[in-house]
Design an enzyme around this catalytic site. Structure first.
Site, mmCIF file in Angstrom:
data_model
loop_
_atom_site.group_PDB
_atom_site.id
_atom_site.type_symbol
_atom_site.label_atom_id
_atom_site.label_comp_id
_atom_site.label_asym_id
_atom_site.label_seq_id
_atom_site.Cartn_x
_atom_site.Cartn_y
_atom_site.Cartn_z
ATOM 1 C CG ASN A 7 -1.829 1.137 1.327
ATOM 2 O OD1 ASN A 7 -1.785 2.043 0.492
ATOM 3 N ND2 ASN A 7 -2.678 1.132 2.329
ATOM 4 C CE LYS A 14 -0.594 2.294 6.793
ATOM 5 N NZ LYS A 14 -1.996 2.573 6.635
ATOM 6 N NE ARG A 90 -6.009 1.813 -0.135
ATOM 7 C CZ ARG A 90 -5.938 2.971 0.499
ATOM 8 N NH1 ARG A 90 -4.808 3.348 1.047
ATOM 9 N NH2 ARG A 90 -6.973 3.742 0.597
ATOM 10 C CG HIS A 179 -12.820 3.436 3.269
ATOM 11 N ND1 HIS A 179 -13.507 4.446 3.891
ATOM 12 C CD2 HIS A 179 -11.525 3.621 3.577
ATOM 13 C CE1 HIS A 179 -12.668 5.229 4.547
ATOM 14 N NE2 HIS A 179 -11.441 4.749 4.370
ATOM 15 C CG LEU A 208 -17.688 4.224 11.625
ATOM 16 C CD1 LEU A 208 -18.603 4.219 12.843
ATOM 17 C CD2 LEU A 208 -18.138 5.286 10.625
ATOM 18 N N GLY A 209 -12.902 4.999 10.664
ATOM 19 C CA GLY A 209 -11.516 5.164 11.103
ATOM 20 C C GLY A 209 -11.175 6.634 11.012
ATOM 21 N NE ARG A 240 -9.862 12.712 3.654
ATOM 22 C CZ ARG A 240 -9.669 11.393 3.703
ATOM 23 N NH1 ARG A 240 -10.611 10.591 4.159
ATOM 24 N NH2 ARG A 240 -8.531 10.879 3.296
ATOM 25 N NE ARG A 284 -6.329 5.472 20.155
ATOM 26 C CZ ARG A 284 -5.455 4.741 19.510
ATOM 27 N NH1 ARG A 284 -5.046 3.616 20.016
ATOM 28 N NH2 ARG A 284 -4.978 5.134 18.338
ATOM 29 C CB ILE A 331 -13.786 5.089 15.295
ATOM 30 C CG1 ILE A 331 -12.646 6.123 15.345
ATOM 31 C CG2 ILE A 331 -14.956 5.545 16.140
ATOM 32 C CD1 ILE A 331 -12.992 7.481 14.743
ATOM 33 C CD GLU A 383 -8.838 -1.255 4.014
ATOM 34 O OE1 GLU A 383 -8.381 -0.886 5.119
ATOM 35 O OE2 GLU A 383 -9.153 -0.462 3.124
HETATM 36 P P1 AMP Z 1 -7.970 3.774 11.506
HETATM 37 O O1 AMP Z 1 -7.890 4.930 10.549
HETATM 38 O O2 AMP Z 1 -8.902 2.696 11.061
HETATM 39 O O3 AMP Z 1 -6.623 3.259 11.905
HETATM 40 O O4 AMP Z 1 -8.634 4.359 12.847
HETATM 41 C C1 AMP Z 1 -8.027 5.362 13.608
HETATM 42 C C2 AMP Z 1 -9.037 5.837 14.660
HETATM 43 O O5 AMP Z 1 -9.397 4.722 15.492
HETATM 44 C C3 AMP Z 1 -8.496 6.916 15.587
HETATM 45 O O6 AMP Z 1 -9.465 7.957 15.754
HETATM 46 C C4 AMP Z 1 -8.311 6.183 16.900
HETATM 47 O O7 AMP Z 1 -8.527 7.025 18.001
HETATM 48 C C5 AMP Z 1 -9.381 5.121 16.832
HETATM 49 N N1 AMP Z 1 -9.020 4.016 17.734
HETATM 50 C C6 AMP Z 1 -8.036 3.103 17.544
HETATM 51 N N2 AMP Z 1 -7.948 2.281 18.618
HETATM 52 C C7 AMP Z 1 -8.872 2.695 19.514
HETATM 53 C C8 AMP Z 1 -9.275 2.272 20.817
HETATM 54 N N3 AMP Z 1 -8.698 1.238 21.414
HETATM 55 N N4 AMP Z 1 -10.312 2.939 21.407
HETATM 56 C C9 AMP Z 1 -10.920 3.973 20.813
HETATM 57 N N5 AMP Z 1 -10.564 4.427 19.583
HETATM 58 C C10 AMP Z 1 -9.583 3.804 18.942
#
Ligand code: AMP
Length: 396
Positions: A7, A14, A90, A179, A208-209, A240, A284, A331, A383
């Site tokens: 990726n 990655k 990717r 996605h 939701l990330g 965003r 977090r 998230i 993914e």
């Molecule tokens: P991603 O883009 O899928 O890696 O997601 C990143 C988001 O996931 C960030 O806002 C992090 O705060 C949230 N996240 C990751 N691990 C945790 C956790 N253990 N508890 C709450 N939020 C998390």
């Protein structure tokens, strides 16, 4: 067969080496600061994470460093490059040209290049990754797996913007969605968990990330998704804005003395939960700040949840019903409170969260009550595995 999944970003990369028979990750890691100095992170399965500074003026040196680590004497996981049988890449934007993953040949490279305009930061980096692998591993097949391909089944009514139609004909400006690899993987996995086929279900997938999107998957096909021409549309994300009144661009731009590029930068990098809270883009950090009484951090979290609730409602309407709602990504998989808040607004659909089952992070499970009409699921996305599976299917 061993498949290297890559990726490639503009200054990072990655990777994972996956054994496609056992679907085991043999090693994984990332290259950072490509074009600046270069840092390689490498972790063999069951081993320690190693970090080393290696000069990476281009992606060529970065991929060379990855291959050297994978075949290294001490902590390598394969004896030689001959044990890497295929590479899955990717690729962010496949435009309207790619409706599925494809084996890369000259025609595919040209077609990907023609989509550069639609993803000027991402596609050129993806192409560099492919070219570098072709050079360093001659004869090894490369496969492209597109973020947009799964959404090419969207009907015209879902992908058409309310703009002069000539912009679609000329440029082509339309909703593409992103996605897609995650939405496809998670919807298939959710169906499996329910003992059904994706073709028998209406599923809403909430990815939701830091980047976030929701997808309506009707009988296995994406019929609508919240990201658009670019990943800026839809949900409120880490940095965003998601959906806004387009007139804000001129209004704020004039007041702040920002041109279109400046406003684009604000909407992509300084908005979302970071912009609302002024604290962080990370869920977090926001949870911690809100717990200490920071009102804007709480507002950012509330706005995030509210937008998710609205999109789920929209997609239940678009599909005229929903059988299952799946949460995934950082998230979606880990934020127990977010799932609770969102699901509290889904009872009108007949979805009932089991709070005890929901009290878990990053584990595949059904989190609705047995009586719940609409099933709620937590489905960790993968993914890289999806890319490896597509690669295997195309090179076999
Ligand atoms: P991603 O883009 O899928 O890696 O997601 C990143 C988001 O996931 C960030 O806002 C992090 O705060 C949230 N996240 C990751 N691990 C945790 C956790 N253990 N508890 C709450 N939020 C998390």
């Amino acid at each position: 067969m061993n498949i290297l999944v890559i990726n490639c970003g503009s200054s990072s990369l990655k990777y994972q080496l996956i054994n496609s028979d056992s679907e085991e990750v043999l090693a994984k890691g990332l290259c950072e600061r490509i074009g600046i100095d270069g840092v390689l992170t490498y972790q063999p399965a069951g081993g320690e994470k190693e970090k080393s500074e290696i000069a990476m003026p281009t992606h060529n040196e970065a991929i060379s460093a990855v291959l050297a680590a994978l075949t290294g004497e001490k902590t390598g996981v394969v004896k030689s490059l001959a044990e890497i049988n295929a590479v899955g890449h990717r690729v962010v934007h496949g435009g309207e040209k790619f409706t599925a993953s494809c084996l890369i040949d000259d025609a595919a490279m040209k077609a990907i290049e023609e989509c550069n305009d639609l993803a000027p930061l991402h596609n050129p980096a993806n192409l560099i990754g492919i070219r570098t692998c072709q050079k360093l591993m001659p004869g090894v097949p490369n496969v492209a797996v597109f973020d947009t391909a799964f959404h090419q089944t969207m009907p015209e009514v879902a992908y058409t913007y309310g703009l002069p139609h000539e912009y679609y004909e000329k440029y082509p400006v339309r909703r593409y969605g992103f996605h897609g690899t995650s939405h496809r993987f998670v919807s298939a996995e959710a169906a499996k968990m329910l003992g059904k086929k994706p073709e028998d279900l209406k599923i809403i997938v909430c990815h939701l990330g830091n980047g976030a999107s929701i997808c309506a998957v009707d009988h296995g096909k994406s019929v609508d998704t919240s990201m658009g021409l670019t990943p800026l549309e839809g949900l409120v994300m880490g940095t965003r804005s998601g959906d806004i009144d387009p007139a804000i661009i001129e209004f704020v731009g004039k007041k702040e003395g920002l041109d279109l590029e400046g406003m684009n930068n604000v909407l992509n990098k300084k908005s979302g939960m970071l912009g609302i809270s002024g604290v962080s883009s990370d869920g977090r950090d926001l949870g911690d700040a809100a717990a200490k009484g920071n009102k804007r951090a709480q507002l950012a979290l509330d706005v995030f949840d509210y937008r998710v609730i609205k999109y789920i409602g929209a997609y239940a309407a678009a599909m005229n019903g929903v059988d299952a709602i799946a949460f995934t990504a950082g998230i979606g998989e880990n934020n127990i409170e977010m799932r609770e808040n969102v699901c509290a607004h889904l009872t009108y659909l007949g979805a009932e969260l089991d709070k005890e089952k929901n009290n878990v992070r990053g584990e595949e499970r059904i989190i609705s009550t047995d009586a719940s009409k609409v099933k709620l699921l937590l489905v960790p996305t993968n993914e890289e595995l999806a890319i490896a599976r597509d690669t295997l299917a195309l090179v076999k």
